[in-house]
Design a protein around this motif. Structure first.
Motif, PDB file in Angstrom:
ATOM      1  N   ALA A  20     -40.130  -8.185 -28.039  1.00  0.00           N
ATOM      2  CA  ALA A  20     -41.057  -7.950 -27.044  1.00  0.00           C
ATOM      3  C   ALA A  20     -41.986  -9.085 -27.007  1.00  0.00           C
ATOM      4  CB  ALA A  20     -42.060  -6.749 -27.743  1.00  0.00           C
ATOM      5  N   ILE A  21     -42.682  -9.397 -25.871  1.00  0.00           N
ATOM      6  CA  ILE A  21     -43.732 -10.346 -25.453  1.00  0.00           C
ATOM      7  C   ILE A  21     -44.787  -9.768 -25.001  1.00  0.00           C
ATOM      8  CG2 ILE A  21     -44.322 -12.446 -24.059  1.00  0.00           C
ATOM      9  CD1 ILE A  21     -41.338 -13.244 -24.025  1.00  0.00           C
ATOM     10  N   LEU A  22     -46.083  -9.747 -25.779  1.00  0.00           N
ATOM     11  CA  LEU A  22     -47.109  -8.947 -25.340  1.00  0.00           C
ATOM     12  C   LEU A  22     -48.129 -10.270 -25.049  1.00  0.00           C
ATOM     13  CD1 LEU A  22     -47.355  -6.527 -28.304  1.00  0.00           C
ATOM     14  CD2 LEU A  22     -46.304  -6.174 -25.975  1.00  0.00           C
ATOM     15  N   GLY A  32     -66.517 -10.590 -18.014  1.00  0.00           N
ATOM     16  CA  GLY A  32     -67.394 -11.436 -18.771  1.00  0.00           C
ATOM     17  C   GLY A  32     -66.579 -12.274 -19.921  1.00  0.00           C
ATOM     18  N   GLY A  33     -65.432 -12.536 -19.776  1.00  0.00           N
ATOM     19  CA  GLY A  33     -64.863 -13.095 -21.138  1.00  0.00           C
ATOM     20  C   GLY A  33     -64.524 -12.332 -22.142  1.00  0.00           C
ATOM     21  N   ALA A  34     -64.775 -11.125 -22.285  1.00  0.00           N
ATOM     22  CA  ALA A  34     -64.648 -10.295 -23.456  1.00  0.00           C
ATOM     23  C   ALA A  34     -63.105 -10.163 -23.856  1.00  0.00           C
ATOM     24  CB  ALA A  34     -65.159  -8.890 -23.226  1.00  0.00           C
ATOM     25  N   ARG A  35     -62.854  -9.890 -25.038  1.00  0.00           N
ATOM     26  CA  ARG A  35     -61.448 -10.073 -25.525  1.00  0.00           C
ATOM     27  C   ARG A  35     -60.865  -8.423 -25.207  1.00  0.00           C
ATOM     28  NH1 ARG A  35     -59.169 -14.787 -26.812  1.00  0.00           N
ATOM     29  NH2 ARG A  35     -60.178 -15.841 -28.399  1.00  0.00           N
ATOM     30  N   LYS A  36     -60.339  -8.333 -24.062  1.00  0.00           N
ATOM     31  CA  LYS A  36     -59.905  -7.050 -23.525  1.00  0.00           C
ATOM     32  C   LYS A  36     -58.766  -6.465 -24.379  1.00  0.00           C
ATOM     33  CE  LYS A  36     -58.376  -7.727 -19.265  1.00  0.00           C
ATOM     34  NZ  LYS A  36     -57.700  -7.513 -17.950  1.00  0.00           N
ATOM     35  N   PRO A  37     -58.128  -7.137 -24.976  1.00  0.00           N
ATOM     36  CA  PRO A  37     -56.991  -6.446 -26.085  1.00  0.00           C
ATOM     37  C   PRO A  37     -57.713  -5.836 -27.235  1.00  0.00           C
ATOM     38  CG  PRO A  37     -55.991  -8.639 -25.417  1.00  0.00           C
ATOM     39  CD  PRO A  37     -57.491  -8.613 -24.926  1.00  0.00           C
ATOM     40  N   LEU A  46     -56.380  -1.779 -27.571  1.00  0.00           N
ATOM     41  CA  LEU A  46     -55.530  -1.923 -26.775  1.00  0.00           C
ATOM     42  C   LEU A  46     -54.262  -2.598 -27.093  1.00  0.00           C
ATOM     43  CD1 LEU A  46     -57.275  -2.466 -23.256  1.00  0.00           C
ATOM     44  CD2 LEU A  46     -56.000  -0.239 -23.929  1.00  0.00           C
ATOM     45  N   LEU A  47     -54.485  -3.656 -27.785  1.00  0.00           N
ATOM     46  CA  LEU A  47     -53.558  -4.674 -28.681  1.00  0.00           C
ATOM     47  C   LEU A  47     -52.693  -3.888 -29.476  1.00  0.00           C
ATOM     48  CD1 LEU A  47     -51.952  -7.157 -29.158  1.00  0.00           C
ATOM     49  CD2 LEU A  47     -54.073  -8.003 -30.460  1.00  0.00           C
ATOM     50  N   ALA A  68     -54.815 -15.593 -32.778  1.00  0.00           N
ATOM     51  CA  ALA A  68     -54.630 -14.518 -33.505  1.00  0.00           C
ATOM     52  C   ALA A  68     -55.751 -13.621 -33.475  1.00  0.00           C
ATOM     53  CB  ALA A  68     -54.225 -14.684 -35.041  1.00  0.00           C
ATOM     54  N   LEU A  69     -55.482 -12.534 -32.779  1.00  0.00           N
ATOM     55  CA  LEU A  69     -56.901 -11.552 -32.749  1.00  0.00           C
ATOM     56  C   LEU A  69     -56.879 -10.449 -33.713  1.00  0.00           C
ATOM     57  CD1 LEU A  69     -56.160 -10.981 -28.997  1.00  0.00           C
ATOM     58  CD2 LEU A  69     -57.892 -12.610 -29.786  1.00  0.00           C
ATOM     59  N   ASP A  70     -55.835 -10.096 -34.408  1.00  0.00           N
ATOM     60  CA  ASP A  70     -55.755  -9.056 -35.462  1.00  0.00           C
ATOM     61  C   ASP A  70     -54.876  -9.608 -36.406  1.00  0.00           C
ATOM     62  OD1 ASP A  70     -55.811  -6.819 -37.082  1.00  0.00           O
ATOM     63  OD2 ASP A  70     -55.609  -5.509 -35.509  1.00  0.00           O
TER      64      ASP A  70
END
Length: 219
Positions: A20-22, A32-37, A46-47, A68-70
């Motif tokens: 998988a590629i996410l 506004g540049g928010a981190r949608k994931p 969502l991520l 790295a978001l999480d």
């Protein structure tokens, strides 16, 4: 050249039908540049929903094209260099990680990380793959207007790598159509909610309402 961060660094040899590629590294200018994931929908980002969906399908490795978001997620992180080169550059960078997995997965999910119903989308892709002819290079879902949603798809890993290798500049600023144009891809009609993404604050409100979230929840 790509930059990676820890996560699934030592890929053990293990057969898998799916990798998988996410894609989670866009600029999200319409919010506004928010981190949608990292938007929470139904008590889960969502991520995290995307990672859970492909994990339930048995995907390994799972590579997220993003800083790295999480760190709690059991995934590999990769960022195209220079960053913000677009989704195709993210796909090319992620393929460099997937090639470390031996044997290579036959299919690779390619998913944007802004799909509230990603679980149902992955389930539909997984089942429809079984029905396509052997010479088909991939499947993707199509929206109500029959427009292919390339970033809600699953593609033969070898075919995806060949297509990526033909692009100049590691895919930077290339369109997804340019990446996939020479592949034989089946577009599968799907209910609207499987392809609906979160692109604006209004989309987020609708997704949260559908999930039963409070409309007052912070973004």
């Amino acid at each position: 050249m790509t930059r990676t961060t820890p996560g699934r660094d030592a890929f053990p040899g293990s057969p898998a039908q799916f990798g998988a590629i996410l894609l989670a590294g866009g600029r999200a200018s319409r919010v506004g540049g928010a981190r949608k994931p990292l938007f929470d929908v139904g008590g889960q980002t969502l991520l995290a929903r995307a990672v859970a969906a492909v994990s339930d399908a048995g995907a390994q490795p799972i590579v997220v094209a993003s800083p790295a978001l999480d760190p709690s997620l059991d995934v590999a992180w990769v960022v195209e260099d220079p960053p913000f080169g677009g989704p195709v550059a993210g796909i090319v960078a992620a393929l460099g990680r997937i090639e470390l997995w031996v044997p290579e997965p036959e299919w690779t999910f390619v998913l944007a990380c802004d799909l509230p119903r990603v679980d149902a989308a992955v389930a539909r892709l997984s089942s429809d793959i079984l029905l396509v002819p052997s010479d088909t290079d991939g499947v993707c879902l199509a929206d109500a207007s029959s427009r292919p949603q390339w970033l809600t798809g699953a593609y033969r890993t070898a075919a995806l790598r060949r297509a990526a290798g033909a692009l100049p500049d590691a895919g930077r600023d290339a369109s997804v159509r340019a990446l996939l144009d020479d592949l034989a891809i089946a577009a599968i009609a799907a209910p609207d909610d499987l392809t609906a993404d979160v692109d604006t604050w209004e989309d987020l409100d609708r997704a949260r309402a559908a999930a039963g979230d409070s409309p007052l929840e912070d973004s």
